[in-house]
Enzyme design. Structure first.
Site, PDB file in Angstrom:
ATOM      1  N   TYR A 169       0.848  -1.212   0.000  1.00 23.35           N
ATOM      2  CA  TYR A 169       0.000   0.000   0.000  1.00 23.35           C
ATOM      3  C   TYR A 169       0.875   1.251   0.000  1.00 23.35           C
ATOM      4  O   TYR A 169       0.661   2.181  -0.776  1.00 23.35           O
ATOM      5  CB  TYR A 169      -0.922  -0.028   1.223  1.00 23.35           C
TER       6      TYR A 169
HETATM    7  N1  LIG Z   1      -8.369   6.607   6.729  1.00 19.74           N
HETATM    8  C1  LIG Z   1      -7.081   6.800   6.967  1.00 19.74           C
HETATM    9  O1  LIG Z   1      -6.588   6.638   8.103  1.00 19.74           O
HETATM   10  C2  LIG Z   1      -6.166   7.238   5.853  1.00 19.74           C
HETATM   11  C3  LIG Z   1      -4.824   7.493   6.178  1.00 19.74           C
HETATM   12  C4  LIG Z   1      -3.975   7.897   5.153  1.00 19.74           C
HETATM   13  C5  LIG Z   1      -4.437   8.071   3.867  1.00 19.74           C
HETATM   14  N2  LIG Z   1      -5.751   7.801   3.573  1.00 19.74           N
HETATM   15  C6  LIG Z   1      -6.207   7.979   2.196  1.00 19.74           C
HETATM   16  O2  LIG Z   1      -7.336   8.845   2.215  1.00 19.74           O
HETATM   17  C7  LIG Z   1      -8.246   8.449   1.179  1.00 19.74           C
HETATM   18  C8  LIG Z   1      -9.640   8.200   1.770  1.00 19.74           C
HETATM   19  O3  LIG Z   1      -9.536   7.156   2.741  1.00 19.74           O
HETATM   20  P1  LIG Z   1     -10.801   6.578   3.501  1.00 19.74           P
HETATM   21  O4  LIG Z   1     -10.324   6.017   4.770  1.00 19.74           O
HETATM   22  O5  LIG Z   1     -11.888   7.585   3.473  1.00 19.74           O
HETATM   23  O6  LIG Z   1     -11.181   5.354   2.545  1.00 19.74           O
HETATM   24  P2  LIG Z   1     -12.610   4.847   1.998  1.00 19.74           P
HETATM   25  O7  LIG Z   1     -12.357   3.479   1.450  1.00 19.74           O
HETATM   26  O8  LIG Z   1     -13.652   4.992   3.030  1.00 19.74           O
HETATM   27  O9  LIG Z   1     -12.901   5.846   0.810  1.00 19.74           O
HETATM   28  C9  LIG Z   1     -12.381   5.693  -0.488  1.00 19.74           C
HETATM   29  C10 LIG Z   1     -13.536   5.799  -1.477  1.00 19.74           C
HETATM   30  O10 LIG Z   1     -12.994   5.727  -2.808  1.00 19.74           O
HETATM   31  C11 LIG Z   1     -13.898   4.979  -3.613  1.00 19.74           C
HETATM   32  N3  LIG Z   1     -13.135   4.408  -4.729  1.00 19.74           N
HETATM   33  C12 LIG Z   1     -12.143   3.501  -4.648  1.00 19.74           C
HETATM   34  N4  LIG Z   1     -11.680   3.210  -5.887  1.00 19.74           N
HETATM   35  C13 LIG Z   1     -12.405   3.974  -6.756  1.00 19.74           C
HETATM   36  C14 LIG Z   1     -12.410   4.116  -8.171  1.00 19.74           C
HETATM   37  N5  LIG Z   1     -11.587   3.386  -8.951  1.00 19.74           N
HETATM   38  N6  LIG Z   1     -13.280   4.968  -8.736  1.00 19.74           N
HETATM   39  C15 LIG Z   1     -14.147   5.700  -7.957  1.00 19.74           C
HETATM   40  N7  LIG Z   1     -14.188   5.595  -6.618  1.00 19.74           N
HETATM   41  C16 LIG Z   1     -13.327   4.748  -6.025  1.00 19.74           C
HETATM   42  C17 LIG Z   1     -14.454   3.921  -2.675  1.00 19.74           C
HETATM   43  O11 LIG Z   1     -15.716   3.409  -3.118  1.00 19.74           O
HETATM   44  C18 LIG Z   1     -14.568   4.686  -1.353  1.00 19.74           C
HETATM   45  O12 LIG Z   1     -15.870   5.214  -1.169  1.00 19.74           O
HETATM   46  C19 LIG Z   1      -7.659   7.210   0.521  1.00 19.74           C
HETATM   47  O13 LIG Z   1      -6.955   7.596  -0.642  1.00 19.74           O
HETATM   48  C20 LIG Z   1      -6.699   6.690   1.568  1.00 19.74           C
HETATM   49  O14 LIG Z   1      -5.637   5.939   0.997  1.00 19.74           O
HETATM   50  C21 LIG Z   1      -6.621   7.392   4.548  1.00 19.74           C
END
Ligand SMILES: NC(=O)c1ccc[n+]([C@@H]2O[C@H](COP(=O)([O-])OP(=O)(O)OC[C@H]3O[C@@H](n4cnc5c(N)ncnc54)[C@H](O)[C@@H]3O)[C@@H](O)[C@H]2O)c1
Length: 316
Positions: A147
């Site tokens: 990741y």
């Molecule tokens: N939650 C955390 O602690 C955290 C920490 C660091 C980075 N991030 C990053 O922040 C972002 C949001 O994280 P989150 O926790 O809200 O995740 P999440 O999985 O809840 O949200 C991601 C969303 O993206 C959508 N998605 C995925 N692939 C897609 C595609 N090909 N086309 C359209 N939509 C798509 C999913 O359906 C989902 O609703 C991500 O990029 C994640 O890597 C999150």
């Protein structure tokens, strides 16, 4: 007309960002494919309030195939949050969807954003780009999970497109928690393991691993500041961290206090790709974005637990 385009609008952070921008009177176009990696029904719930707002339009589309040139417009600020998060699921067969939804999707977003002349792209990266002791104080990008590799590759793509003229800002989020947290993440599972039922929390490693936990409202605030900052050529990625690093054992203690009961724990070996410690260097965010986290862990955990309980209530 100024608009915000939010990819991943139905997810944990994306839906909170969507709601916040709408509450400020902005027009928001949300894109999400409701990826079944976790329940699409949960994602529908996340958007219930936003869908009632006439300034919100939802495009149920996949970033890997949708014609983004027909969506993006000049003056848009694109918040690119869609992706496949999760360290553990990126090993083995999970690597392929991580590459697709992180690297390939991000390249399509950057390419279309450049072609459409959008004002700015804000990209959600992760503390997972750092190494085994993910303290940004050493500033080394050296991921230890697949990741983390995909997020580091996205950051390099950001640099490539920046050289071609795209205004793109990289935000390295540190372990985010709060209402709507993804079901695979620790706090939600700790609440479940403290409440009556059979669920047992799999504690991987000793519990001494430290994280800089960051409340989702603080993440949203930092992200909006990045989207609205009136200066160009911000090159450094921003660490967006909650301000204090806590061990998983500390969190377990705090959750037990808040819920008022002990957590059922199953001790397991340390997980691969799990850093020992994450510590953010938030000085650049303070200096340039004027941002600093304002929610301490105890306050954030209480808010998170309240919303967890509300969401668990049966709807009549
Ligand atoms: N939650 C955390 O602690 C955290 C920490 C660091 C980075 N991030 C990053 O922040 C972002 C949001 O994280 P989150 O926790 O809200 O995740 P999440 O999985 O809840 O949200 C991601 C969303 O993206 C959508 N998605 C995925 N692939 C897609 C595609 N090909 N086309 C359209 N939509 C798509 C999913 O359906 C989902 O609703 C991500 O990029 C994640 O890597 C999150």
């Amino acid at each position: 007309m100024k608009r915000a385009v939010i990819t991943g609008t139905a997810g944990f952070i994306g839906s909170c960002l969507t709601e916040k921008l709408l509450s400020k009177g902005e027009t928001v176009v949300g894109i999400d494919n409701f990826d079944p990696w976790y329940s699409p029904q949960t994602k529908e719930q996340n958007l219930l309030t936003s869908l009632q707002n006439e300034n919100f339009s939802l495009k149920k589309d996949d970033l890997l195939s949708v014609d983004l040139n027909s969506i993006f417009q000049e003056e848009d600020v694109v918040y690119h949050l869609a992706g496949r998060p999760g360290v553990q699921d990126s090993w083995g067969s999970g690597f392929s969807p991580s590459v697709e939804n992180n690297i390939l999707a991000t390249q399509r977003v950057f390419e279309a954003a450049l072609a459409s002349g959008v004002k700015r792209v804000v990209f959600a990266s992760s503390s997972s780009v750092y190494g085994a002791s993910a303290t940004s104080l050493s500033s080394e990008v050296n991921p230890i999970s697949p990741y983390g590799v995909t997020k580091a590759a996205c950051e390099q793509l950001a640099q490539v497109y920046r050289f071609r003229g795209l205004d793109v800002m990289v935000m390295r989020y540190f372990t985010v928690y709060g209402p709507r947290q993804r079901p695979d993440m620790a706090m939600n599972r700790l609440f479940r393991a403290a409440l009556p039922g059979d669920y047992v929390f799999p504690l991987r490693g000793t519990g001494a691993q430290r994280r800089e936990f960051t409340f989702v409202e603080d993440i949203v605030d930092a992200t909006i500041r990045a989207g609205s900052l009136e200066i160009e050529d911000v090159i450094e990625p921003f660490d967006i961290g909650g301000g204090v690093s806590a061990s998983l054992s500390d969190v377990i203690d705090q959750v037990e206090q808040i819920v008022g009961s002990s957590i059922r724990v199953d001790h397991q070996p340390a997980a691969k790709g799990d850093p020992l410690m994450t510590v953010a260097d938030t000085e650049p965010a303070e200096k340039i974005l004027g941002w600093r986290a304002s929610t301490d862990l105890q306050t954030g955990l209480k808010k998170h637990f309240n919303s967890f309980m509300k969401a668990s209530l049966p709807t009549s």
